[in-house]
Design a protein around this motif. Structure first.
Motif, PDB file in Angstrom:
ATOM      1  N   ARG A   3       0.855  -1.188   0.000  1.00  0.00           N
ATOM      2  CA  ARG A   3       0.000   0.000   0.000  1.00  0.00           C
ATOM      3  C   ARG A   3       0.885   1.230   0.000  1.00  0.00           C
ATOM      4  O   ARG A   3       1.954   1.233   0.602  1.00  0.00           O
ATOM      5  N   ILE A   4       0.430   2.259  -0.627  1.00  0.00           N
ATOM      6  CA  ILE A   4       1.150   3.532  -0.617  1.00  0.00           C
ATOM      7  C   ILE A   4       0.394   4.474   0.301  1.00  0.00           C
ATOM      8  O   ILE A   4      -0.832   4.592   0.212  1.00  0.00           O
ATOM      9  N   GLY A   5       1.122   5.119   1.199  1.00  0.00           N
ATOM     10  CA  GLY A   5       0.482   6.036   2.123  1.00  0.00           C
ATOM     11  C   GLY A   5       1.514   6.829   2.886  1.00  0.00           C
ATOM     12  O   GLY A   5       2.713   6.745   2.602  1.00  0.00           O
ATOM     13  N   ALA A  31      -1.328   9.099   8.198  1.00  0.00           N
ATOM     14  CA  ALA A  31      -2.677   8.616   7.871  1.00  0.00           C
ATOM     15  C   ALA A  31      -2.541   7.293   7.125  1.00  0.00           C
ATOM     16  O   ALA A  31      -2.754   7.224   5.915  1.00  0.00           O
ATOM     17  N   LEU A  32      -2.163   6.249   7.841  1.00  0.00           N
ATOM     18  CA  LEU A  32      -1.922   4.955   7.207  1.00  0.00           C
ATOM     19  C   LEU A  32      -3.207   4.384   6.608  1.00  0.00           C
ATOM     20  O   LEU A  32      -4.258   4.404   7.260  1.00  0.00           O
ATOM     21  N   PRO A  33      -3.131   3.869   5.383  1.00  0.00           N
ATOM     22  CA  PRO A  33      -4.328   3.300   4.745  1.00  0.00           C
ATOM     23  C   PRO A  33      -4.556   1.857   5.206  1.00  0.00           C
ATOM     24  O   PRO A  33      -4.603   0.915   4.413  1.00  0.00           O
ATOM     25  N   LEU A  34      -4.691   1.687   6.513  1.00  0.00           N
ATOM     26  CA  LEU A  34      -4.805   0.366   7.129  1.00  0.00           C
ATOM     27  C   LEU A  34      -5.889   0.382   8.196  1.00  0.00           C
ATOM     28  O   LEU A  34      -6.170   1.426   8.793  1.00  0.00           O
ATOM     29  N   GLY A  58       2.597  10.158  13.578  1.00  0.00           N
ATOM     30  CA  GLY A  58       3.142   8.878  13.139  1.00  0.00           C
ATOM     31  C   GLY A  58       3.084   7.834  14.239  1.00  0.00           C
ATOM     32  O   GLY A  58       2.693   6.684  14.010  1.00  0.00           O
ATOM     33  N   ALA A  59       3.467   8.217  15.442  1.00  0.00           N
ATOM     34  CA  ALA A  59       3.417   7.294  16.575  1.00  0.00           C
ATOM     35  C   ALA A  59       1.980   6.860  16.846  1.00  0.00           C
ATOM     36  O   ALA A  59       1.715   5.688  17.128  1.00  0.00           O
TER      37      ALA A  59
END
Length: 121
Positions: free
Chosen positions: A18-20, A24-27, A50-51
């Motif tokens: 996945r690209i992200g 804002a992780l696309p998970l 991020g954390a």
């Protein structure tokens, strides 16, 4: 594309790319037992965001391993500050604790080793 070499693993369901962005992780939340990230904190726009995203995608009891060169070592190596954001170990540790990681351990193979790995649960 770079991922073509992984076609067999992708087709077998063993790999998924996945690209992200870390902020804002696309998970899905609680998706992973373990997360490992090496040499990425220099590129995060926000340590707290991020954390928080890493904490979000980990299952309860999940483990994070985060490896990087701290700011003092990065500065000595001459990495360009317009590309890399130098992070102190203390700043990363603080962001992880603020994100809800209860146990945060800093590991270095030797006291004078430049790089470190933070293991957080």
């Amino acid at each position: 594309m770079w991922w073509r070499g992984y076609r067999i693993a992708i087709d077998a369901g063993r790999a998924d790319f996945r690209i992200g962005e870390i902020e804002a992780l696309p998970l899905q939340s609680g998706q992973f037992d373990k997360v490992c990230s090496i040499n990425t904190v220099y590129f995060w726009r926000s340590l707290p965001a991020g954390a928080g995203e890493l904490r979000r995608v980990l299952k309860a009891g999940g483990v994070l391993a985060l490896g990087f060169l701290p700011a003092d070592a990065m500065g000595r190596l001459g990495f360009p500050k317009d590309i890399f954001t130098f992070r102190t170990t203390g700043d990363v540790e603080h962001a992880l604790r603020q994100a809800g990681f209860g146990a945060v351990e800093i590991h270095r193979p030797e006291p004078d080793t430049a790089w470190n790995v933070i293991v957080a649960r």
